[in-house]
Design a protein around this motif. Structure first.
Motif, mmCIF file in Angstrom:
data_model
loop_
_atom_site.group_PDB
_atom_site.id
_atom_site.type_symbol
_atom_site.label_atom_id
_atom_site.label_comp_id
_atom_site.label_asym_id
_atom_site.label_seq_id
_atom_site.Cartn_x
_atom_site.Cartn_y
_atom_site.Cartn_z
ATOM 1 N N GLY A 273 17.751 -29.851 136.158
ATOM 2 C CA GLY A 273 17.140 -28.872 137.308
ATOM 3 C C GLY A 273 15.879 -29.507 137.074
ATOM 4 O O GLY A 273 15.226 -29.876 135.617
ATOM 5 N N ILE A 274 14.614 -28.573 137.763
ATOM 6 C CA ILE A 274 13.303 -29.047 137.577
ATOM 7 C C ILE A 274 12.835 -28.433 135.979
ATOM 8 O O ILE A 274 11.868 -28.615 135.546
ATOM 9 C CB ILE A 274 12.165 -28.837 139.192
ATOM 10 N N ALA A 275 13.173 -26.831 136.225
ATOM 11 C CA ALA A 275 12.912 -25.813 135.108
ATOM 12 C C ALA A 275 12.657 -26.770 133.492
ATOM 13 O O ALA A 275 11.992 -26.588 132.865
ATOM 14 C CB ALA A 275 14.006 -24.963 134.826
ATOM 15 N N SER A 276 14.053 -27.349 133.098
ATOM 16 C CA SER A 276 14.237 -28.261 131.866
ATOM 17 C C SER A 276 12.873 -28.808 131.600
ATOM 18 O O SER A 276 12.475 -29.164 130.848
ATOM 19 C CB SER A 276 15.608 -28.982 131.755
ATOM 20 N N LEU A 277 12.809 -29.862 132.779
ATOM 21 C CA LEU A 277 10.893 -30.619 132.262
ATOM 22 C C LEU A 277 10.810 -29.652 132.229
ATOM 23 O O LEU A 277 9.431 -29.918 131.239
ATOM 24 C CB LEU A 277 10.820 -31.261 133.494
ATOM 25 N N ARG A 278 9.782 -28.327 133.383
ATOM 26 C CA ARG A 278 8.692 -28.076 133.031
ATOM 27 C C ARG A 278 8.746 -27.642 131.623
ATOM 28 O O ARG A 278 7.743 -27.627 130.943
ATOM 29 C CB ARG A 278 8.314 -26.815 133.598
ATOM 30 N N HIS A 279 9.844 -27.396 130.702
ATOM 31 C CA HIS A 279 9.610 -26.565 129.749
ATOM 32 C C HIS A 279 9.660 -27.282 128.369
ATOM 33 O O HIS A 279 9.160 -27.003 127.249
ATOM 34 C CB HIS A 279 11.135 -26.180 129.181
ATOM 35 N N ALA A 280 10.427 -28.734 128.948
ATOM 36 C CA ALA A 280 9.993 -29.568 127.647
ATOM 37 C C ALA A 280 8.838 -29.591 127.097
ATOM 38 O O ALA A 280 8.111 -29.831 126.454
ATOM 39 C CB ALA A 280 10.956 -30.764 128.113
ATOM 40 N N PHE A 281 7.862 -29.884 128.401
ATOM 41 C CA PHE A 281 6.193 -30.082 128.306
ATOM 42 C C PHE A 281 5.420 -29.785 127.832
ATOM 43 O O PHE A 281 4.794 -29.549 126.622
ATOM 44 C CB PHE A 281 6.184 -30.766 129.588
ATOM 45 N N HIS A 282 6.160 -28.237 128.267
ATOM 46 C CA HIS A 282 5.088 -27.044 127.667
ATOM 47 C C HIS A 282 5.338 -26.389 126.162
ATOM 48 O O HIS A 282 4.395 -26.680 125.547
ATOM 49 C CB HIS A 282 5.874 -25.574 128.276
ATOM 50 N N ALA A 283 6.714 -27.265 126.071
ATOM 51 C CA ALA A 283 7.020 -27.160 124.791
ATOM 52 C C ALA A 283 6.085 -27.838 123.623
ATOM 53 O O ALA A 283 6.039 -28.028 122.732
ATOM 54 C CB ALA A 283 7.706 -26.726 124.291
ATOM 55 N N HIS A 284 5.674 -29.023 124.461
ATOM 56 C CA HIS A 284 5.343 -30.348 123.443
ATOM 57 C C HIS A 284 4.463 -30.128 123.328
ATOM 58 O O HIS A 284 3.274 -30.390 122.658
ATOM 59 C CB HIS A 284 5.849 -31.032 123.882
ATOM 60 N N VAL A 285 3.187 -29.782 124.532
ATOM 61 C CA VAL A 285 2.222 -29.318 124.447
ATOM 62 C C VAL A 285 2.121 -28.173 123.072
ATOM 63 O O VAL A 285 0.694 -28.013 122.636
ATOM 64 C CB VAL A 285 1.374 -28.823 125.667
ATOM 65 N N LEU A 286 2.414 -27.055 123.379
ATOM 66 C CA LEU A 286 1.762 -26.038 122.276
ATOM 67 C C LEU A 286 2.839 -26.350 121.559
ATOM 68 O O LEU A 286 1.602 -26.072 119.979
ATOM 69 C CB LEU A 286 3.068 -25.106 122.714
ATOM 70 N N GLY A 287 3.169 -26.950 120.971
ATOM 71 C CA GLY A 287 3.714 -27.232 119.861
ATOM 72 C C GLY A 287 3.528 -28.816 118.735
ATOM 73 O O GLY A 287 3.245 -28.900 117.793
ATOM 74 N N ALA A 288 2.491 -29.676 119.501
ATOM 75 C CA ALA A 288 2.634 -30.789 119.273
ATOM 76 C C ALA A 288 1.425 -31.885 120.147
ATOM 77 O O ALA A 288 0.708 -32.978 119.554
ATOM 78 C CB ALA A 288 3.294 -31.923 119.554
ATOM 79 N N VAL A 289 -0.238 -30.519 120.822
ATOM 80 C CA VAL A 289 -1.068 -30.910 120.904
ATOM 81 C C VAL A 289 -2.013 -30.852 121.225
ATOM 82 O O VAL A 289 -2.860 -30.905 120.415
ATOM 83 C CB VAL A 289 -0.794 -31.998 123.155
ATOM 84 N N VAL A 290 -2.199 -29.340 121.821
ATOM 85 C CA VAL A 290 -3.448 -28.601 121.842
ATOM 86 C C VAL A 290 -3.497 -27.689 120.136
ATOM 87 O O VAL A 290 -2.650 -28.022 119.662
ATOM 88 C CB VAL A 290 -3.231 -27.812 122.714
ATOM 89 N N PRO A 291 -4.973 -27.474 119.609
ATOM 90 C CA PRO A 291 -5.442 -27.718 118.138
ATOM 91 C C PRO A 291 -4.007 -26.669 118.148
ATOM 92 O O PRO A 291 -3.746 -25.115 119.660
ATOM 93 C CB PRO A 291 -6.246 -27.127 118.479
ATOM 94 N N GLU A 292 -4.064 -25.954 117.256
ATOM 95 C CA GLU A 292 -2.971 -24.787 115.999
ATOM 96 C C GLU A 292 -4.203 -23.493 117.331
ATOM 97 O O GLU A 292 -2.539 -22.822 117.183
ATOM 98 C CB GLU A 292 -2.937 -25.218 115.273
ATOM 99 N N ALA A 293 -5.196 -23.234 116.786
ATOM 100 C CA ALA A 293 -5.913 -21.669 117.251
ATOM 101 C C ALA A 293 -5.227 -21.783 119.275
ATOM 102 O O ALA A 293 -4.881 -20.802 119.408
ATOM 103 C CB ALA A 293 -7.065 -21.796 117.459
ATOM 104 N N ALA A 294 -5.365 -22.720 119.495
ATOM 105 C CA ALA A 294 -5.403 -22.613 121.146
ATOM 106 C C ALA A 294 -3.647 -21.834 121.593
ATOM 107 O O ALA A 294 -3.244 -21.422 122.381
ATOM 108 C CB ALA A 294 -5.759 -24.016 121.925
ATOM 109 N N ALA A 295 -2.581 -22.481 119.996
ATOM 110 C CA ALA A 295 -1.376 -22.495 120.934
ATOM 111 C C ALA A 295 -0.930 -21.068 120.256
ATOM 112 O O ALA A 295 0.331 -20.790 120.316
ATOM 113 C CB ALA A 295 -0.655 -23.609 120.471
ATOM 114 N N SER A 296 -1.438 -20.630 119.352
ATOM 115 C CA SER A 296 -0.953 -19.378 118.329
ATOM 116 C C SER A 296 -1.856 -18.191 118.980
ATOM 117 O O SER A 296 -1.138 -16.981 118.290
ATOM 118 C CB SER A 296 -0.879 -19.746 117.467
ATOM 119 N N THR A 297 -3.138 -18.210 119.142
ATOM 120 C CA THR A 297 -4.115 -16.723 119.013
ATOM 121 C C THR A 297 -4.641 -16.155 119.831
ATOM 122 O O THR A 297 -4.229 -17.574 121.587
ATOM 123 C CB THR A 297 -5.650 -17.491 117.927
#
Length: 703
Positions: A273-297
């Protein structure tokens, strides 16, 4: 032809891609959940291959990742090139395939034309498959590139529908579900940026897909300029997804030895289903895209000055606004448009990035000190890529804008676009911004882009790459400064710009009913942590709608919360309500911004239902935007829970007063009831949602 293995596969923790190479091309025959490593690829490819039918070439063209003209492909070619204005027809068989770490590199060559194309496939953070394509001119003559697809993906046989994201200013990312039909469904942008239609995002679905069941895939073109997206469904029943940067004629010329790298494309695939796609993109954005501070603070609550003061600024008014913001619990004060020299309306002064002495006789520092003394940090609005014809910068350098000789210089929002491809322009912009950030304690820049690029003057692609270089240089010099990407709202949002930005502005429209719909599109790909979501004034300046503070504040909590209104213009009751929601946001923002996001059912008849779940704690927003057709809305059923676990479910105050009396048992809801995850998934809970603009916050915590 070089010797090739008959098959290849790419595997991640949750995905496998199997390629049949026997026809001298890379044909995806399986793209889905992970297959056993011992799978017999020959048997798999054989049983999935269809026989030749009537009215086909004697040697049917393979459904490859690099279709080209001249062999009977029933889809658009991946490459369109010319030489001295004469179109060329490359023939580019696959000649080599190599393993590169956890990825594959596919090399195609046309020795007669001196061309090579490499497609690199890799599994990236979150389980997405990244496609990187580059074209190299290995010949002796220059070539003109008209188009090079970043992604040409033959779609699986289950593909029956596409969800594309259309829209306009103040109504971005509107989901449109379309049945695939013979022919092409296409979208493109022409304003030098992705645009409000969001056409660089797409989802492909099977017939009966839902949040947690069925086949689907999502794809994105990581590019901040113009794009082309197409889904072609041919007479054989095959569908192909193509995504590419849109180039103007003669914009890209490749001299001998030159290489053109197409923007990256990213794809997630799911059989759950669709939720797995959403979770994959969200994980990628926070883990490999946006600057570290945006993903952690923790994401600070903003107050932006625009809806409160607009251009009616003075030092005294701004200080008072900052004090009222701090009293609500706001953590960052953002000074929007109108602060720089001569800027009293939107007709002048873009490009003159110095504080207006009439507003700030002592410069920006007294206001920044006042904001800091109130316990907040300071942010500033800029629009560096633009220039007003009525500005000191333009009068000094009228040739610094994008223009065509002997053509009128047409404006939009009374402004022109600076030509970032000119080194002296980018150098001037860096110097101006560097000076601002070096001289003042500025924690945050709201980087706006309020105008389409016209004329592109053959520089659309180069303008984007020059923007990236400017942002990279500025971030290297000031790594502590967070940058928000804004383009009259969501006109330029993609994963390439987000590598340089900590936040995006989803829409200029803060009407909560409209924002729920806008955010529904963005949240399909991007996490709430980086989505600016503000409480606006009532009546709303764009829609004119009057909405109660309780509803506005609850909707704004589900994102990176902020305020875009004057607390001094609110009633005491509204200020108290807003302050309570800001405190609630701070208490729950670790869950909101680190949890997995689920859509709950039913999400129809005006009901928007979201659950953020993190480490056994969850908070849900259940919102009704219109009058329900019946008094009793179907029960809200929960996804994302452990069937065997038990959870305490409670309503979080403040409550929507007009609906509170309709609660069947107010006391158990307030104190919390314990139910199994299975009961919450299969039966759900009943909430009064018959009234328009009713919203509830529900906590779900392991008992």
């Amino acid at each position: 032809m070089s010797s090739l293995p008959p098959f290849a596969r790419l595997d991640g923790d949750d995905v496998s891609l199997v390629l049949d190479l026997r026809a001298g091309a890379a044909e995806p025959v399986y793209f889905g959940p992970t297959l056993p490593m011992a799978e017999d690829l020959a048997s798999l490819c054989d049983v999935l291959r269809r026989g030749r039918h009537a009215s086909q070439p004697d040697r049917p063209a393979p459904r490859s990742l690099l279709p080209f003209a001249g062999e009977g492909h029933l889809c658009a070619p991946s490459i369109v090139i010319h030489q001295h204005g004469r179109p060329l027809t490359p023939r580019m068989p696959l000649v080599a395939i190599t393993q590169r770490g956890a990825g594959l590199c596919l090399e195609h060559r046309d020795d007669a034309l001196g061309l090579s194309v490499q497609i690199e496939l890799s599994i990236v953070h979150g389980g997405l498959v990244e496609f990187g394509t580059q074209l190299r001119n290995q010949g002796t003559h220059p070539l003109g590139l008209i188009s090079l697809a970043s992604l040409t993906l033959p779609l699986p046989s289950w593909a029956s529908h596409m969800v594309r994201y259309a829209g306009r200013w103040s109504g971005e990312m509107q989901q449109q579900r379309l049945a695939l039909h013979q022919g092409a469904i296409t979208s493109a942008s022409y304003g030098g940026r992705p645009g409000f239609g969001g056409g660089n995002w797409v989802r492909i679905e099977g017939d009966n897909v839902s949040e947690v069941h069925g086949d689907a895939l999502s794809a994105h073109l990581a590019w901040s300029g113009d794009h082309v997206l197409s889904v072609e469904h041919n007479a054989d029943g095959d569908a192909t997804l193509t995504m590419a940067a849109r180039l103007d004629a003669s914009e890209i010329m490749l001299a001998p030895g030159d290489t053109f790298c197409a923007p990256r494309a990213l794809v997630a695939v799911s059989a759950q289903g669709i939720a797995s796609l959403r979770h994959a993109f969200h994980a990628h954005v926070l883990g490999a895209v946006v600057p570290e501070a945006a993903a952690s603070t923790p994401r600070k609550v903003h107050l932006n000055s625009w809806e409160a003061l607009a251009f009616d600024q003075s030092f005294e008014k701004l200080c008072a606004l900052a004090e009222r913001a701090a009293a609500l619990g706001v953590e960052r004060f953002v000074l929007d448009d109108g602060w720089f020299a001569g800027r009293r309306d939107d007709t002048t002064s873009l490009g003159d990035w110095v504080a207006d002495p009439g507003i700030f006789p002592g410069g920006l520092d007294p206001l920044i000190d006042h904001v800091g003394g109130a316990g907040m940090d300071f942010g500033l609005w800029v629009e560096p890529e633009m220039v007003s014809p009525d500005s000191a910068l333009y009068r000094a350098h009228p040739d610094w804008c994008l223009y065509l000789p002997d053509h009128p210089r047409l404006t939009q929002r009374n402004q022109l676009v600076l030509d970032l491809t000119r080194p002296e322009v980018s150098e001037h912009l860096f110097a101006s911004l560097d000076r601002l950030l070096a001289d003042h304690d500025i924690a945050y820049l709201k980087w706006d882009h309020n105008r389409d690029l016209f004329p592109l003057a053959g520089k659309g692609h180069a303008q984007v790459t020059a923007l990236y270089a400017l942002l990279d240089r500025l971030r290297a010099a000031h790594p502590q400064v967070e940058i928000e990407t804004c383009a009259s709202g969501g006109g330029r949002v993609d994963l390439e710009i987000l590598e340089r930005c900590s936040r995006f502005w989803a829409s200029d429209n803060n009407d909560p009913i409209e924002r729920l719909q806008v955010n529904a599109g963005w949240f399909d790909f991007l996490p709430m942590r980086i989505a600016g979501n503000h409480v606006g004034p009532s009546p709303n300046p764009i829609t004119g709608r009057q909405v109660a503070m309780d509803f506005r504040a609850k909707v704004a909590m589900f994102g990176h919360m902020g305020v875009e209104a004057d607390p001094g213009a609110m009633s005491t009751q509204d200020r108290q309500c807003l302050a309570a929601h800001i405190a609630l946001y701070k208490h729950w923002r670790d869950v909101l911004h680190s949890g997995r996001l689920w859509r709950l059912t039913p999400a129809a008849a005006g009901v928007h239902a979201l659950l953020a779940m993190h480490k056994g704690r969850g908070i849900a927003l259940i919102a009704q935007t219109r009058q329900a057709a019946t008094y009793d809305v179907p029960h809200i059923r929960f996804a994302g829970l452990d069937d065997e676990a038990h959870y305490r479910v409670a309503l979080l105050p403040p409550y929507c007063e007009k609906a509170r009396a309709q609660l069947s048992h107010a006391r158990p809801y307030a104190e919390g009831v314990v139910l199994s995850g299975r009961a919450l998934r299969l039966a759900g809970i009943s909430l009064p949602l018959q009234y328009p603009e009713t919203a509830w916050l529900v906590s779900v915590e392991l008992a």
